[in-house]
Design an enzyme around this catalytic site. Structure first.
Site, mmCIF file in Angstrom:
data_model
loop_
_atom_site.group_PDB
_atom_site.id
_atom_site.type_symbol
_atom_site.label_atom_id
_atom_site.label_comp_id
_atom_site.label_asym_id
_atom_site.label_seq_id
_atom_site.Cartn_x
_atom_site.Cartn_y
_atom_site.Cartn_z
ATOM 1 C CE LYS A 180 -29.466 6.274 31.425
ATOM 2 N NZ LYS A 180 -29.620 5.034 30.637
ATOM 3 N N GLY A 192 -33.480 11.073 28.543
ATOM 4 C CA GLY A 192 -33.637 9.941 27.630
ATOM 5 C C GLY A 192 -34.866 9.140 27.956
ATOM 6 N N GLY A 193 -35.020 8.033 27.285
ATOM 7 C CA GLY A 193 -36.207 7.208 27.440
ATOM 8 C C GLY A 193 -36.426 6.768 28.869
ATOM 9 C CB SER A 194 -34.657 4.742 31.130
ATOM 10 O OG SER A 194 -33.342 5.032 30.710
ATOM 11 N N GLY A 195 -34.856 8.171 31.715
ATOM 12 C CA GLY A 195 -34.697 9.152 32.782
ATOM 13 C C GLY A 195 -33.818 10.324 32.399
ATOM 14 C CG ASP A 246 -30.770 1.431 21.573
ATOM 15 O OD1 ASP A 246 -30.823 1.549 20.329
ATOM 16 O OD2 ASP A 246 -31.158 2.315 22.357
ATOM 17 C CB VAL A 278 -28.214 11.933 31.568
ATOM 18 C CG1 VAL A 278 -26.755 11.609 31.847
ATOM 19 C CG2 VAL A 278 -28.921 10.711 31.017
ATOM 20 C CB ILE A 318 -25.944 16.816 30.342
ATOM 21 C CG1 ILE A 318 -25.846 15.455 31.010
ATOM 22 C CG2 ILE A 318 -24.982 17.791 30.973
ATOM 23 C CD1 ILE A 318 -24.468 14.824 30.869
#
Ligand SMILES: *[C@@H]1O[C@H](CO)[C@@H](O)[C@H](O)[C@H]1NC(C)=O
Ligand SMILES: *[C@@H]1O[C@H](CO)[C@@H](O)[C@H](O)[C@H]1NC(C)=O
Length: 988
Positions: free
Chosen positions: A715, A696-699, A815, A701, A693
């Protein structure tokens, strides 16, 4: 603690304490006074204590929550559960000498409990502090607690060991400690509590592995024993059989091994036994057949072997779960005799033979899952006789014969998975149109006939897979009425005729597979409504006409296979816009120049078999008229591009291969933070591209729907654990932080799993997406009104205040932004994504007073970050102020309309400064810093006069939060107070 030689600070503390106590005593002349002082001490936002007023003609006995002895009007019980009060444990209440029962369940009682602070309560019979936010170690209870019968501390955030003194209450009957974060082992001292009727210590996933002591058998009065997810290892002691009063035994989700003791057959009162998700082995003890009161038995997810005997099957179960074991043999017919059976799970075993013929005949069977076994024969015809069958799952067996006619009358059916069997014959007309169907999967059988037009009645269908059968005829246009459909797979049948052009009305479609049929005509061209479509496979049909260019505009399409048809015309240039993982237009009659964006080697195989195509770039395809002598520079640039592209495609394929069941290594550890009914493998298997779906910055989702219907947001983090310390840090930080937190305004981490090939975090799925998406999207939902926005503001402030002030050590989010505030079913805000959160303490320990490393999102970053590069709680406050401004204005922090170099803060601040302070008379639109609110308030809202007043006040809070200097910004706790002050009295 020794008082023989107290160190000076202790001495002072001690004196202060006794002073304090005597002060309290002096003023505790009447119980009324005590109650009033407690009222003053607690924060009571719901106003539950409003009738605690002296001299109103009502004695305290008539005050909410207070119960008196009818003869002498002394207070015996105080029940403040669900009052929603905040504050420390009001120990003062214990100064009421006649008090026997004190319940503060489900409030916001915070801080710690200490031995001294509890001492005045030693005369209590009942103390209930469950569902609060208490932290720290459990206190030792002094030996004076001789009267206590009920102690309930469930659902807090207690840590550490359970003190041995908990084994010393002489009369304790109920001890509830579930749902905390204890780190010690199972305390053997508890087996001394000989009066105990109820013991629960479940859902403490952080407990140290330990064995269940044999002395547990001493607790012969026990009726409830809940030790699920408590870190138990070793064998179940034989002495368990001594618990002859036991009604409910739950040892699930531990690491128990060995056989289930034969003595379990002595639990003559037992109604429910839960042993699922352990490592139990051996055969089912035949003594279970003696348990005539048994209704629910769950032995699933173990390593049990052998057969299900007629003796055990003869018990009148309500639910029987034996799934995920190594059981074999046939299922005794007598299993169908239970008049109470609702729920039967036998999946993932090696059962064979046919199902009991009378299954469903004697009870209102609701949920049957016998998938992945070796069952043969027909499906029983009485399954829905009780008119209650909702879930019918038999996939992965060798069932044969027709679908029972009776099923087409089964109006209750919603989840039907009969795939991978040998079912044959036609599917009855009425079956297609069962009104509650959500999932209908009957692929890979030998079914034939056509799809009935009555299917339009099944208008809640989400997935319809009928591939790999012998269905024929045309696909009825009624299929276009299934507006919830996300997956439609009719591939591998004998369908003919045109693809109904109305199929593009299925707006929620994610996967459309129609390959390997005999469809003719053109590909429907008005595809722009397919905004969710990720996979389109129309290959191996007889489609003609050209490829609709609009396909290139589909935002998430990544699998496109139109091969092996009679498609003509040129390849639309637009297709090059797609980010394709699978691309196949081969074996058609396409012609002309391959669009530049597709004219590369990795796409070559998907273009073969179209003799009319020409390439300016690829050897295997015959060349178009070439431009003369491209410059050397251009050639170099081009080859670099090709290299990059090939690289990324290879990388993508690798990722895909991993995602699609390239053998996962089973080397990972799983930690769950609450009751879960699934394994890591279930989740891993669902991390497929169609569930993706977001990235993002870290992986990545994924949205994962488990078999149970539970939905998770999973995630998956980039990279392997050892290679990238950076992402490992992100991972650990999220796990450590989120695992500890329980708060209604913070997203719950359900479980995590870490290992070489598996680094995933599973959160509860939050239905309504992020505040940012809603606020800046098309549908505002309830957020079209100000009161809903206000409660989002207040809720998220609560969440952040909890992180800053109630967590030890404090947590800086780093954040905060509207995209990290999620909205659940009730539109309650939940703060999410602690990818950047780190506890302050660690950096303090390392000698820095605040964070290092970049943090935050553009538009939300506090100005001081530019020169200090430090992130503090006050930076979160700034970002939160920006969120408040977003809620008021409906604009993004960097809306283009603000003009160059201006963000939302500057824009609103300037509006505030330029506006005349004097109002124009009625002052209706003139609140908060003299801004003409009409100018800045989101035009999509239609606020009432009192809303305007409140918006003005929230605006002044927002401006305080976004002060240029951190020192001028309020703390989050203060922000909560300021926001709450805004509410006109009377409103909740
Ligand atoms: C409680 O209130 C009722 C009427 O509201 C009154 O009759 C009764 O005497 C009160 N009881 C006490 C103990 O004040
Ligand atoms: C407990 O909550 C109260 C009221 O919300 C607050 O004033 C107090 O500081 C909190 N105490 C702790 C230890 O967090």
């Amino acid at each position: 603690m020794t008082f023989l030689a107290p160190k000076p600070p202790l001495l002072i503390l001690f004196c202060a304490l006794s002073l304090c106590l005597s002060y309290v005593m002096a003023f505790s002349a009447g119980d009324t006074q005590i109650l009033l002082r407690v009222k003053a001490q607690l924060d009571d936002p719901k106003g539950k204590l409003n009738d605690w007023v002296p001299g109103s003609g009502r004695s305290p006995c008539n005050w909410t929550g207070i119960t008196c002895e009818p003869n002498n009007f002394s207070i015996v019980s105080i029940n403040m559960s669900d009052f929603g009060v905040h504050g420390a444990f009001p120990v003062r209440l214990c100064l009421i000498r006649t008090l026997q029962s004190l319940s503060l369940s489900n409030n916001y009682i915070n801080g710690t409990l200490s031995t001294q602070s509890l001492t005045p309560c030693s005369h209590l019979h009942v103390l209930e502090l469950d569902l609060n936010i208490l932290v720290g170690q459990l206190p030792d209870f002094s030996p004076e607690f001789t009267e206590l019968r009920v102690l309930n501390l469930e659902g807090n955030n207690f840590t550490g060991d359970i003190p041995a003194s908990f084994g010393r209450f002489p009369q304790l009957q109920v001890l509830k400690l579930s749902g905390n974060l204890f780190t010690g082992p199972f305390p053997p001292s508890l087996t001394n509590l000989s009066e105990l009727i109820h013991l629960s210590l479940a859902d403490n996933p952080t407990m140290k592995p330990s064995v269940l002591p044999a002395e547990i058998g001493n607790l012969t009065k026990l009726e409830w024993l809940y030790l699920s997810l408590t870190g138990l290892t070793g064998h179940i002691p034989d002495s368990i059989g001594n618990l002859v009063s036991l009604k409910n035994l739950d040892l699930s989700q531990n690491s128990l091994s060995g056989k289930i003791p034969e003595s379990i057959g002595s639990l003559r009162s037992v109604q429910q036994i839960e042993l699922f998700l352990n490592q139990l082995s051996g055969e089912l003890p035949e003594s279970i057949a003696n348990l005539t009161s048994l209704q629910n038995l769950d032995l699933s997810q173990n390593g049990l072997t052998g057969k299900l005997s007629a003796g055990i099957a003869g018990i009148h179960f309500v639910s029987l779960h034996l799934n995920d074991n190594l059981l074999d043999g046939s299922v005794p017919e007598i299993l169908a005799s239970s008049p109470d059976m609702l729920n039967l799970h036998l999946f993932n075993n090696s059962f064979s033979g046919s199902l009991p013929e009378n299954l469903g005949r004697n009870s209102a069977l609701q949920d049957l899952d016998v998938s992945t076994n070796k069952f043969t024969g027909q499906l029983p015809q009485y399954l829905c006789s009780g008119k209650n069958l909702s879930s019918l799952v038999t996939f992965g067996n060798q069932f044969s014969g027709n679908l029972p006619q009776t099923l087409s009358e089964c109006q209750s059916l919603s989840y039907v998975r009969l795939e991978q069997n040998e079912l044959s014959g036609e599917v009855p007309d009425k079956f297609w149109g069962l009104p509650l169907l959500a999932d209908l999967r009957i692929h890979n059988n030998r079914l034939n006939g056509s799809v009935s037009s009555s299917i339009s009645a099944a208008n809640g269908l989400v997935a319809l897979t009928i591939s790999g059968n012998s269905f024929s005829g045309e696909l009825p246009p009624q299929i276009c009425k299934l507006s919830e459909l996300e997956e439609l797979d009719v591939s591998g049948n004998h369908f003919s005729g045109e693809v109904p052009s109305c199929i593009t009305e299925l707006k929620k479609l994610q996967k459309l597979r129609m390959q390997q049929n005999m469809f003719t005509g053109e590909i429907p061209s008005h595809v722009s409504s397919w905004t969710q479509l990720t996979e389109l496979n129309l290959s191996k049909n007889q489609l003609s006409g050209s490829i609709p260019p609009a396909l290139g505009d589909l935002p998430v399409l990544n699998y496109l296979d139109l091969s092996d048809n009679f498609l003509t015309g040129e390849i639309p240039v637009d297709l090059a816009k797609l980010k394709l993982g699978q691309f196949n237009l081969s074996d058609n009659k396409l012609y002309g120049k391959i669009p530049a964006g597709l004219d590369y080697e990795p796409f070559a195989s998907g273009l073969m078999g179209n003799p009319g195509l020409c390439s300016s770039n690829m050897k295997p395809v015959h060349p178009c008229q070439r431009r003369k002598s491209p410059t050397v520079v251009l050639a170099i640039i081009l080859s670099i591009c090709v290299l990059l592209l090939v690289g990324s495609v290879l990388w993508y394929l690798k990722i895909r291969a991993q995602a699609f069941g390239g053998k996962p290594k089973r080397l990972y550890s799983v930690t769950s933070f609450q009751r879960v009914g699934f394994s890591g493998d279930d989740v891993l298997a669902s991390l497929t591209n169609e569930n993706l779906i977001a990235t993002g910055g870290s992986g990545h989702v994924y949205r994962v729907k488990l078999k149970s219907g539970q939905i998770l947001a999973v995630k998956k983090l980039w990279g392997g654990s050892s290679k990238e310390p950076e992402s490992e840090a992100v991972f650990r930080s999220e796990v450590e932080t989120l695992g500890r937190i329980r708060h209604g305004n913070i997203v719950k981490l359900v479980f995590c799993c870490s290992g070489e090939d598996c680094r995933i975090l599973a959160y509860e799925y939050i239905e309504n997406g992020s505040l940012g998406d809603v606020l800046h999207g098309e549908k505002l939902g309830p957020l079209v009104d100000w009161p809903a926005r206000f409660s989002v503001a207040l809720g998220s402030a609560h969440g952040l205040a909890y992180l800053h002030h109630d967590c030890v050590p404090a947590i800086v989010h780093r954040d905060v932004k509207s995209n990290n505030i999620l909205l659940d079913k009730e539109w309650t805000p939940r703060v999410a994504d602690f990818g950047l959160a780190k506890t302050l303490e660690r950096d303090v320990a390392a000698g820095h007073s605040s964070m290092s490393r970049v943090a935050g999102s553009y538009g939300y970053i506090a100005p001081e970050y530019a020169y200090t590069l430090k992130v503090t709680e006050k930076s979160d406050v700034y970002s939160f102020g920006v969120v408040l401004l977003e809620l008021i204005t409906g604009k993004r922090p960097n809306d283009l309309s603000f003009g160059e170099n201006k963000d939302i803060v500057k824009w609103v601040t300037e509006a505030a400064l330029s506006s005349p302070f004097s109002s124009d008379g009625d002052g209706e639109h003139d609140e908060g810093c003299g801004v003409d609110l009409g100018q800045i308030v989101d035009p999509r809202m239609n606020p009432s006069t009192s809303d305007f007043e409140e918006i003005g006040k929230v605006l002044s809070v927002a401006l305080l939060c976004t002060s240029a200097f951190p020192i001028n910004r309020p703390s989050m706790r203060r922000v909560v107070e300021l926001l709450k002050d805004q509410k006109p009295s009377g409103q909740k």
